[in-house]
Design an enzyme around this catalytic site. Structure first.
Site, PDB file in Angstrom:
ATOM      1  N   HIS A   1      -0.712   2.944  -6.675  1.00  0.00           N
ATOM      2  CA  HIS A   1      -1.363   1.310  -6.235  1.00  0.00           C
ATOM      3  C   HIS A   1      -0.662   1.075  -4.790  1.00  0.00           C
ATOM      4  CE1 HIS A   1       2.449  -0.035  -8.250  1.00  0.00           C
ATOM      5  NE2 HIS A   1       2.885  -0.478  -7.432  1.00  0.00           N
TER       6      HIS A   1
ATOM      7  N   ASP B   1      -0.726   5.718 -13.051  1.00  0.00           N
ATOM      8  CA  ASP B   1      -0.119   4.805 -11.654  1.00  0.00           C
ATOM      9  C   ASP B   1       0.246   5.790 -10.974  1.00  0.00           C
ATOM     10  OD1 ASP B   1       0.064   3.663  -9.528  1.00  0.00           O
ATOM     11  OD2 ASP B   1       1.286   2.063 -10.901  1.00  0.00           O
TER      12      ASP B   1
ATOM     13  N   SER C   1       8.166  -0.312  -5.992  1.00  0.00           N
ATOM     14  CA  SER C   1       7.298   0.074  -6.586  1.00  0.00           C
ATOM     15  C   SER C   1       6.920   1.734  -5.987  1.00  0.00           C
ATOM     16  CB  SER C   1       5.286  -0.530  -6.216  1.00  0.00           C
ATOM     17  OG  SER C   1       5.039  -1.244  -7.197  1.00  0.00           O
TER      18      SER C   1
END
Length: 260
Positions: A67, A112, A206
């Site tokens: 992402h 992910d 992230s």
């Protein structure tokens, strides 16, 4: 019966991990200048905005979260303080991006992860070196390390100049599922956090590493908002379950057979 088991697990884990609170610094501390040589920063080429973290796994590949993908990015290596440049800092661009497309026994929660091949190899230096991939899966109860330039306040965003590091605990997946019922019954993600709250990864962390026993065991994936709430741990993509895929691509096999 399932609910009782989950609640019991939460109580046991909260009591047991409370004993480890002296090992932790609330909200994390500034990382030691020498402890994150593998940590990379992903930036948007056009805006110059900091996007995500990532991990250098060898001289030519970086592992991050899917992402974090943006069409035009560059990868900065060897950085500590955003405002103070080291002589050995290096900038690279993606030569190729690989995404995990397997569907058999993998849910959307398990995918992910993005492997980036750099446009040219990185030179190891005082502030740049890769992190080892896992030789075995991590054990529940492990104390693991997270780090990144993500926001240090939530819900309002405050980005630090120097990466923050903190210790968090690897929990049983049933703990995360007990808190977030929409999670699938089985998952190839890791559940980790501090049940007392106050310590967590957050926005723009992230793609960064979850490090257990000196190995890259997880990639920062998803967590509740606001961050660092009590009894609300976060999810990390489990690197060990993607190891064959990663190693096959590095070896030159881009038509990888999906793992079972």
């Amino acid at each position: 019966m399932v609910l009782i088991t989950v609640l019991a697990n939460l109580l046991i884990l909260q009591l047991s991990y409370a004993q480890k609170s002296s090992e932790l610094v609330i909200g994390g501390d500034e990382c030691n200048i020498n402890e994150h040589r593998f940590l990379v920063a992903l930036y948007d080429v056009w805006s110059g905005d900091f996007l995500c973290g990532g991990t250098l796994i060898n001289k030519e590949y970086v592992l991050t979260a899917a992402h974090c993908e943006t069409r035009n990015m560059y990868i900065y290596l060897g950085m500590h303080n955003k405002n103070v440049q080291f002589d050995d800092e290096q900038r690279r661009y993606p030569k190729k991006k690989y995404f995990f497309r397997c569907s058999n026994n993998f849910t959307r929660w398990d995918k992910d992860i993005m492997l980036i091949r750099l446009n040219r190899p990185v030179r190891n230096s005082e502030h740049i070196a890769p992190l080892s991939l896992p030789s075995s899966p991590p054990s529940v109860g492990s104390v693991c390390r997270v780090m990144g330039w993500g926001t240090i306040t939530s819900p309002n965003e405050t980005l630090p100049d120097v990466p923050r590091c903190a210790n968090i605990n690897l929990l049983n997946y049933t703990v995360c599922r007990g808190v977030f019922p929409r999670l699938p019954a089985r998952s190839r993600t890791l559940c980790a956090g501090v049940l007392q709250g106050g310590i967590d990864t957050c926005k723009r962390d992230s793609g960064g590493p979850l490090i257990c026993n000196g190995q890259l065991q997880g990639v920062v994936f998803w967590g509740p908002k606001p961050c660092a709430q009590p009894r609300k741990p976060a999810l990390y993509t489990k690197v060990f379950n993607h190891l064959d895929w990663i190693q096959s691509i590095i070896a030159g096999n881009t038509t990888v057979t999906c793992p079972p």
